[in-house]
Enzyme design. Sequence first.
Site, PDB file in Angstrom:
ATOM      1  CG  HIS A 348      -1.611  -0.529   1.105  1.00 41.95           C
ATOM      2  ND1 HIS A 348      -3.111  -1.117   0.644  1.00 41.95           N
ATOM      3  CD2 HIS A 348      -1.933  -2.775   1.937  1.00 41.95           C
ATOM      4  CE1 HIS A 348      -3.730  -2.122   0.840  1.00 41.95           C
ATOM      5  NE2 HIS A 348      -3.186  -2.612   1.750  1.00 41.95           N
ATOM      6  CE  LYS A 527      -6.893  13.326   0.378  1.00 44.14           C
ATOM      7  NZ  LYS A 527      -6.029  12.956  -0.166  1.00 44.14           N
ATOM      8  NE  ARG A 528      -3.170  10.296  10.294  1.00 41.42           N
ATOM      9  CZ  ARG A 528      -2.943   9.444  11.519  1.00 41.42           C
ATOM     10  NH1 ARG A 528      -3.529   7.983  11.540  1.00 41.42           N
ATOM     11  NH2 ARG A 528      -2.206   9.104  11.812  1.00 41.42           N
ATOM     12  CE  LYS A 533      -1.973  11.008   2.930  1.00 40.59           C
ATOM     13  NZ  LYS A 533      -2.891   9.963   1.984  1.00 40.59           N
ATOM     14  CB  THR A 635     -10.428   4.933  -1.146  1.00 41.03           C
ATOM     15  OG1 THR A 635      -9.471   5.211  -0.248  1.00 41.03           O
ATOM     16  CG2 THR A 635      -9.267   3.403  -1.529  1.00 41.03           C
ATOM     17  CE  LYS A 639     -14.226   6.012   1.076  1.00 40.90           C
ATOM     18  NZ  LYS A 639     -12.993   5.260   2.152  1.00 40.90           N
TER      19      LYS A 639
HETATM   20  C1  26W Z   1       4.264   1.139   9.859  1.00 43.85           C
HETATM   21  C2  26W Z   1       2.897   1.752  10.277  1.00 43.85           C
HETATM   22  C3  26W Z   1       1.993   1.885   8.841  1.00 43.85           C
HETATM   23  C4  26W Z   1       1.259   2.268   9.437  1.00 43.85           C
HETATM   24  C5  26W Z   1       0.386   1.951   7.853  1.00 43.85           C
HETATM   25  C6  26W Z   1       2.913   1.549   7.680  1.00 43.85           C
HETATM   26  C7  26W Z   1       2.037   2.232   6.264  1.00 43.85           C
HETATM   27  C8  26W Z   1       0.841   2.137   6.704  1.00 43.85           C
HETATM   28  C9  26W Z   1       0.084   2.244   5.636  1.00 43.85           C
HETATM   29  C10 26W Z   1       0.026   1.141   4.403  1.00 43.85           C
HETATM   30  C11 26W Z   1      -0.246   3.344   5.450  1.00 43.85           C
HETATM   31  C12 26W Z   1      -1.691   3.579   4.246  1.00 43.85           C
HETATM   32  O1  26W Z   1      -2.583   3.811   4.908  1.00 43.85           O
HETATM   33  N1  26W Z   1      -1.453   3.489   2.919  1.00 43.85           N
HETATM   34  C13 26W Z   1      -3.110   3.987   2.566  1.00 43.85           C
HETATM   35  O2  26W Z   1      -3.119   2.629   1.939  1.00 43.85           O
HETATM   36  C14 26W Z   1      -4.555   3.028   0.655  1.00 43.85           C
HETATM   37  C15 26W Z   1      -5.447   1.639   0.675  1.00 43.85           C
HETATM   38  O3  26W Z   1      -4.527   0.972  -0.568  1.00 43.85           O
HETATM   39  C16 26W Z   1      -4.460   4.126  -0.079  1.00 43.85           C
HETATM   40  O4  26W Z   1      -5.167   4.000  -1.369  1.00 43.85           O
HETATM   41  C17 26W Z   1      -3.442   4.909  -0.001  1.00 43.85           C
HETATM   42  O5  26W Z   1      -3.044   5.748  -1.011  1.00 43.85           O
HETATM   43  C18 26W Z   1      -2.280   4.811   1.170  1.00 43.85           C
HETATM   44  O6  26W Z   1      -1.510   5.921   1.350  1.00 43.85           O
END
Ligand code: 26W
Length: 792
Positions: A348, A527-528, A533, A635, A639
Site C-alpha cells: 500500500h 485525509k491523514r 499529501k 480511496t 468517494k
Molecule cells: C508501520 C506503520 C504503517 C502503518 C500503515 C505504515 C504504512 C501504513 C499504511 C500502508 C498506510 C496506508 O494507509 N496506505 C494507504 O493505503 C490506501 C489503501 O490502499 C491507499 O489508497 C493510500 O494511497 C495509501 O497511502
Amino acid sequence: MIDARFSDTITRHLIYALGTDPDHATLRDWRIALSLAVRDRLVDRWLAASHAARKAGAKRVYYLSMEFLIGRLLEDAIVNLRLEDEVRAALSALGLSPEAVIQDEPDAALGNGGLGRLAACFMESLASLGVPAIGYGIRYEHGLFRQSFVEGRQVEEPEDWLTQYHTWEFKRRNVRLRLCFGGEVVEEAGKAVWRGAEAVMAQAHDTPMIGWQGRWANTLRLWSAEPLHGFDLDRFNRGDYAAAAEAEALARTISRVLYPDDTTERGKELRLKQEYFFTAASLQDILHRFEDEGGALADLPKKAAIQLNDTHPAIAGPELVRLLHDERGMPLDQAIETARGCLSYTNHTLMPEALECWSEDLMTRLLPRHMQLIERIDAAHAAENPGRKVALTAHGEVRMGELAFVMAHKVNGVSALHTDLMKQTVFAELHRMHPDRIVNQTNGVTPRRWLFSANPRLSRLITGAIGEGWVCDLDQLETLEPSLRDPAFLDAYATAKRANKADLAAWLAEAHGITVDPEALFDVQIKRIHEYKRQHLNILETIALWREIKANPNGPWVPRVKIFAGKAAPGYAFAKEIIHLINDVATVVNADPETNRFLKVMFLPNYNVSLAERLIPAADLSEQISTAGKEASGTGNMKFALNGAPTIGTLDGANVEIRDRVGEENFFLFGMTAEETEIRRAAPDHARQAIAADTRLGGALKAVSQGVFSPRDRHRYRGFVGNLTGHDYFLVCSDFTAYWDAQRRVDAAFADPGVWWPMAARNTARTGWFSSDRTIRGYMADIWGAVPIDPA
Ligand code: 26W
C-alpha cells in the site's frame, strides 16, 4: 402492524436486555435496544451462511489486517437489511429521531486511514458478493486517538469505544488460543522445538459483516490478549496487590491500543508482538477449521486464500511454515510451497520509511524459531534463483516487504501507476526474478456506505432514473449518461447537492458555531496529514487567494469555503505544524471583514469515518493534490467522484484512472508527473526558482514567515517556511503555479452552472468502476480463486 411489532421488539430489548423502562430510557439505551432488535434480523443469516460455506466445502478468503476502520455499524446493518422504513416508522412511533439515534453510536476507529478503511470496504463487498470470508485483526481497547485543538494545536486523547456496550460483537469463549514469545529453540529427536518463555491467550470476538439485501454474512474475528492465568490470589493474599494484577495488565498490553502511525514504522517491540499475536492466532484458527473439516494439509491452498494487508502480518510466512513443518511434520520445502500457495500480499505504499524492517536481534529474541525459518526460506529462495541480488535480511535487519513477496504466490499494488512503480522501484529485482507475480488490483469503495447510505438524496435520484440495480452493480451508473443531457435531471442533481450542503451548513453552525454560505464552493481536503499529501500546498494557495481578494475586495470572486480535516501521527512534528498553520490562517481569514464573504477556512477536529460520511455528499471539489508517485491509490478520491465532486489533482495513484474514466474535461489536472518530479527534485534550488518565478507564492510564504497568522508569536513558522524554501522534497513550490491556475479554472467552471453540473454528474455516472465489488472480483479471479456461495 409492521412498525408496532418492530417498535415492540425494540422496547422488549430495552426492558429485558437492558433492564430499563421506557420512561427512564436515555438516547443511548434506545440506540442499544434498536441495535439488538436489528441484530436479531441478521444472526440467522449469519449462522446460515457459515453453515452453507462449511457444507459446500468452500474455499474461504482470510483477510489479515492490523486495521479495520469500520466506523459505525447500526446504519450499515439497517441499510443492508433494507430495514430503513421499518426502523424510521418504529423510532417515530417511539418519539425518537432516527438521526439522533444513529449518531449516538461510537465509531469503531480500529485503523489509521486508507489501509484500514479499505479492509472495511472489502469485508462489506465480500459479504455483498456472497464470498465466504473471515477478516482477522486485533480488538484494540483503544482505537485511533481522539483529536482536539488547543490554540490551534492538535491534542490527542485516548479513544474509548469499549467503555460502552458494544452491541455488534459476540465473545467466543470457546475460541481461546495459546501463543508464545521469546525463549529458545532446542533440538529434540532431530526436530527443532521452540520453547517459548512468555505465553499469552488470544480470545476471539466475532462481529457479523452483513451484505447487501442480507443475502450473506461473513465474520470479522478480532483477537484480544488475555493472561494465561487470571488473577494471582496468592500474591493478593500476601498483600502484593499490584503484582497480583501484573500478569493480566502485561498480557492485555498487546491489544490495548492501535499504533497511530500510518507511514513511519517505529520498530517498537510491542508493535511486532501485536503483529505476531494476531497473525499466529489467525493461522492457528484457520488450520483448526481446515482440519476440523477433514482437509489434507497439502490441499490447504485449495481451501484457504490468505491475504496479507501490507507487511504488518508478513510474519505469516515463517509462522505457517512452522505450523506445517515443526508442528505437523511436513517436509520443509513442501511446507514453504504449501504456505506460498495460500499467501498473497498487498503493498500500500512506496514510502521508504513505511517499509517495515525488524532488527534481527529483536526478531531472534522475540521469535527465535521464526528467525531460523526466515534464514531457511532465504536460503531456499537463493537456491531456486542462482545469481539473485536480493536477500530477506540485510544490515542486521529483516526486510518484511521482501519476506512477504518471497512467501506469496501473488503480490499486488493498489492502482495501475502504483503497481508499475512497484515493478520499477522497491521490487524491481524480485519482479525480474518472478515476472508474473505482481498484479494490479486498483482499489475501490463500497457503494452501500459511500453513496446509498451517505447520500440518500442523490441515491433516490439515481434510482428514479435507472432503478436500484446500481447498488450492487455500480457499473450501471453509466446508464445515467442519457439523463446527463436532461436539464430536469441536472436540476434535480443540483438540488440534491444544494440540500446536502445546507444540511452541512446547519451542522457546522450547530456543532462548531461556524456560519457558511451553502451557495459557496465547498472545497474539501480530508485525509491523514502528511507532507506527501500536501495540505500545506492547499493552505498556501488559500493564503495567496486571501491576499488577492484583499488587494481587490470588489473583484468577481467565487465564494469559497475551504474545509480541512485529518489527524497527524502524534510523533510527526511537521504534520502538526501544518495543522497549526491552517488553524491560524482560519482565525485571521474568517475574522477579516474585507474577505470573509468570499473566503472561509476551517479545520474540523477528530476526522473519522462518520465525519467523512457527513462531508463527502456536501462537497463540490475533491482535493487530491499529492506529489505524483507518492499516493499509492487514494480511496477518498473515489468517494468524492461518486458523490459528484470533481477532482483537482495530480497524476498520482488512482487519480490517473479516475481521470481516464470521467474524461480529462471533467477533471482539474495540474502538476508534474511522477517522472517529472524525479527530474525537478534533482534540480538544485528548485524551490527558490519556483518562488522567484511566482510572486503570489513568494508573497504567501513571506506572510507566513513574518507572522501574519501568528501575531503573538511572529517566528512560529520560520522553520516551516525554511523547509519549503530549502529542501521542499515534496515540490510544493514547484507545483504551486499550476495549482493556482487549476483553482482559477475551478472558479470559472463553478461560476457557470451549465458547465459545473454536467461535470459533477458525469463524475457520478462514470466512476461506477471504483466499486470495491469490482476490486474484490479482481482478487477472486487473479489471486484467490475463490467463488461466491449460494446461501440457499
Ligand atoms: C508501520 C506503520 C504503517 C502503518 C500503515 C505504515 C504504512 C501504513 C499504511 C500502508 C498506510 C496506508 O494507509 N496506505 C494507504 O493505503 C490506501 C489503501 O490502499 C491507499 O489508497 C493510500 O494511497 C495509501 O497511502
